[in-house]
Design a protein around this motif. Sequence first.
Motif, mmCIF file in Angstrom:
data_model
loop_
_atom_site.group_PDB
_atom_site.id
_atom_site.type_symbol
_atom_site.label_atom_id
_atom_site.label_comp_id
_atom_site.label_asym_id
_atom_site.label_seq_id
_atom_site.Cartn_x
_atom_site.Cartn_y
_atom_site.Cartn_z
ATOM 1 N N VAL A 1 0.845 -1.181 0.000
ATOM 2 C CA VAL A 1 0.000 0.000 0.000
ATOM 3 C C VAL A 1 0.893 1.249 0.000
ATOM 4 O O VAL A 1 1.969 1.267 0.598
ATOM 5 C CB VAL A 1 -0.955 0.011 1.220
ATOM 6 C CG1 VAL A 1 -0.192 0.078 2.530
ATOM 7 C CG2 VAL A 1 -1.939 1.160 1.119
ATOM 8 N N ALA A 2 0.447 2.277 -0.695
ATOM 9 C CA ALA A 2 1.124 3.598 -0.710
ATOM 10 C C ALA A 2 0.148 4.637 -0.167
ATOM 11 O O ALA A 2 -1.015 4.682 -0.577
ATOM 12 C CB ALA A 2 1.549 3.972 -2.123
ATOM 13 N N ALA A 3 0.618 5.472 0.793
ATOM 14 C CA ALA A 3 -0.231 6.499 1.409
ATOM 15 C C ALA A 3 0.106 7.868 0.819
ATOM 16 O O ALA A 3 1.267 8.181 0.542
ATOM 17 C CB ALA A 3 -0.027 6.494 2.918
ATOM 18 N N HIS A 4 -0.921 8.698 0.627
ATOM 19 C CA HIS A 4 -0.747 10.022 0.037
ATOM 20 C C HIS A 4 -1.507 11.030 0.880
ATOM 21 O O HIS A 4 -2.529 10.693 1.504
ATOM 22 C CB HIS A 4 -1.280 10.049 -1.404
ATOM 23 C CG HIS A 4 -0.618 9.045 -2.289
ATOM 24 N ND1 HIS A 4 0.616 9.264 -2.884
ATOM 25 C CD2 HIS A 4 -1.013 7.795 -2.715
ATOM 26 C CE1 HIS A 4 0.925 8.224 -3.618
ATOM 27 N NE2 HIS A 4 -0.058 7.292 -3.525
ATOM 28 N N ALA A 5 -0.980 12.289 0.887
ATOM 29 C CA ALA A 5 -1.663 13.394 1.598
ATOM 30 C C ALA A 5 -1.793 14.588 0.628
ATOM 31 O O ALA A 5 -0.857 14.902 -0.102
ATOM 32 C CB ALA A 5 -0.897 13.802 2.830
ATOM 33 N N GLY B 1 -6.540 -12.021 4.726
ATOM 34 C CA GLY B 1 -6.033 -11.646 6.040
ATOM 35 C C GLY B 1 -4.630 -11.115 6.005
ATOM 36 O O GLY B 1 -4.029 -10.798 7.047
ATOM 37 N N GLY B 2 -4.070 -10.956 4.783
ATOM 38 C CA GLY B 2 -2.745 -10.388 4.668
ATOM 39 C C GLY B 2 -2.797 -8.871 4.876
ATOM 40 O O GLY B 2 -3.778 -8.211 4.529
ATOM 41 N N THR B 3 -1.763 -8.316 5.427
ATOM 42 C CA THR B 3 -1.728 -6.882 5.725
ATOM 43 C C THR B 3 -0.482 -6.243 5.116
ATOM 44 O O THR B 3 0.544 -6.901 4.876
ATOM 45 C CB THR B 3 -1.732 -6.640 7.236
ATOM 46 O OG1 THR B 3 -0.596 -7.240 7.826
ATOM 47 C CG2 THR B 3 -3.016 -7.192 7.878
ATOM 48 N N ALA B 4 -0.652 -4.943 4.879
ATOM 49 C CA ALA B 4 0.480 -4.128 4.422
ATOM 50 C C ALA B 4 0.292 -2.710 4.985
ATOM 51 O O ALA B 4 -0.837 -2.290 5.248
ATOM 52 C CB ALA B 4 0.556 -4.111 2.907
ATOM 53 N N SER B 5 1.382 -2.020 5.176
ATOM 54 C CA SER B 5 1.279 -0.671 5.745
ATOM 55 C C SER B 5 2.078 0.340 4.906
ATOM 56 O O SER B 5 3.068 -0.016 4.262
ATOM 57 C CB SER B 5 1.775 -0.650 7.196
ATOM 58 O OG SER B 5 3.143 -1.009 7.267
ATOM 59 N N GLY B 6 1.591 1.552 4.930
ATOM 60 C CA GLY B 6 2.278 2.660 4.245
ATOM 61 C C GLY B 6 2.096 3.955 5.029
ATOM 62 O O GLY B 6 1.197 4.051 5.865
#
Length: 478
Positions: free
Chosen positions: A394-398, A461-466
């Motif tokens: 996952v990629a997080a944007h602001a 149930g797999g997770t990812a963080s950004g």
Amino acid sequence: MAALARAGSVVALLVLFVLALVPAWPGLGGGPALAPGPPVVQAASANSGVAPADALSAHVSADRSGADVGQSITFACSASGGTPPYVYAWTLSDGGIGTGPTVTHSFSSPGTYEATCTVTDLLLGIASASKSVVISPLPSVAASVDHDLAAPGTVLTFSASPSGGDGSFSYEWTFDDGSSGSGAPATHAYTAAGSYQATVTATDGNGGTASSSTSVTISNIGVTAGVSPTSGDATTVFTFTASASGGSGSPYSFSWAFGDGTTGTGSPASHSYSAGGSYSPAVTATDSLGGTKVTQTQTVSVTAPPAPLGASVSAPRQAADVGQSVSFTCSATGGAAPYSYGWTFGDGNTGSGPAVNHVYQLAGAMTVTCTATDSASASAAASKSVDVSPSPSVAAHANPSAAAPGTSLTFSAQATGGPGGFTDYAWSLGDGATGSGIQVAHAFAQPGSYQASVVVTDANGGTASGSVSVTISNIQVT
């Protein structure tokens, strides 16, 4: 001369009366005397000088026309005409003699005989008559049976062979067990073992009888039966043997009921059982006359054959992401325990044991196979499919990434990988605030640098963080 004639007549009359009153006449020939009848002197006419109206005649009858040697026959003589009283004299062709109107006589040898009666009346008139009779030899009979050894229940045929008599016979049997029969041949079946004397009495047409007996031995059939071995399984060949004695004797035949609905013959006989259980085989022994005896062997115990070996695979999940651990369980049925288990996971890796865990490092459709092997080296396999997805990211944007306190910022997450769908987006905005969803809006109250992070969860149930950094600063006015 007349006086002399009258004197002669008186003398003759006196002689006749004396002869009539004599109970037995020995005769002239010295032959056997017959049993006399009652003395009979018929009354003379009141006028003895009157001539008889009819000529003197005689008639002879017998109470039977034939007899066997030694049986008595009674002869009767009747007179008519002439001048009574009558005097009766008998001669028989076997030399016998007698007097009186009836005589009884038995003949000592077979043949055809005549009994002749001579009647003399008061005036010395004479008439005679004869009767023929047939004398048969003494009857005899010989009894026989078709089989003198037999088992209870066997029908035996009894025969009688007669001789002598008049040639016509009837037969009565006693079988020595309280039962009887008639005729020849006669049949009878004894119900109990023992020695018996069957007796026939033959009666000819003259009433003469003769008897004869024949012996019969009735014995139970004794059977000894066995099976070897007495226990086994579906692969075991059981051998059945039997021997017999008694009844009518050999040859004996043997028929088997093996207790499972199948039959066989002979001794020995072989049989295998297809199903497990406890069986009670029996043999029927048959003697030479068809007498039978049923005997059981020992009980046969057969171990049920094992069910065919089978395997099954279970897994709590049929999809996973790369790097997730998947558990598999294999179970075996049938065959011969204990079992061993071997695994292939579809990605080139293997494992062993009834329960395994595996982590896939590559995405794709994987076929997991378990092979179960029993103690008899039989094997069975079962498979399960697993869809392995790429690890999520996952990629997080602001937007914007810098603002003054109180300005609303939009945070968004762009996730990839996994099975293609994500179930949760959890945000931590860095100032203690949280949110959820692909996009969230937030305004920071204080200036500073903040790290906003998102954790995504896919369907496996797999997770990812950004994360994304934002800077909040006061507006500077100069």
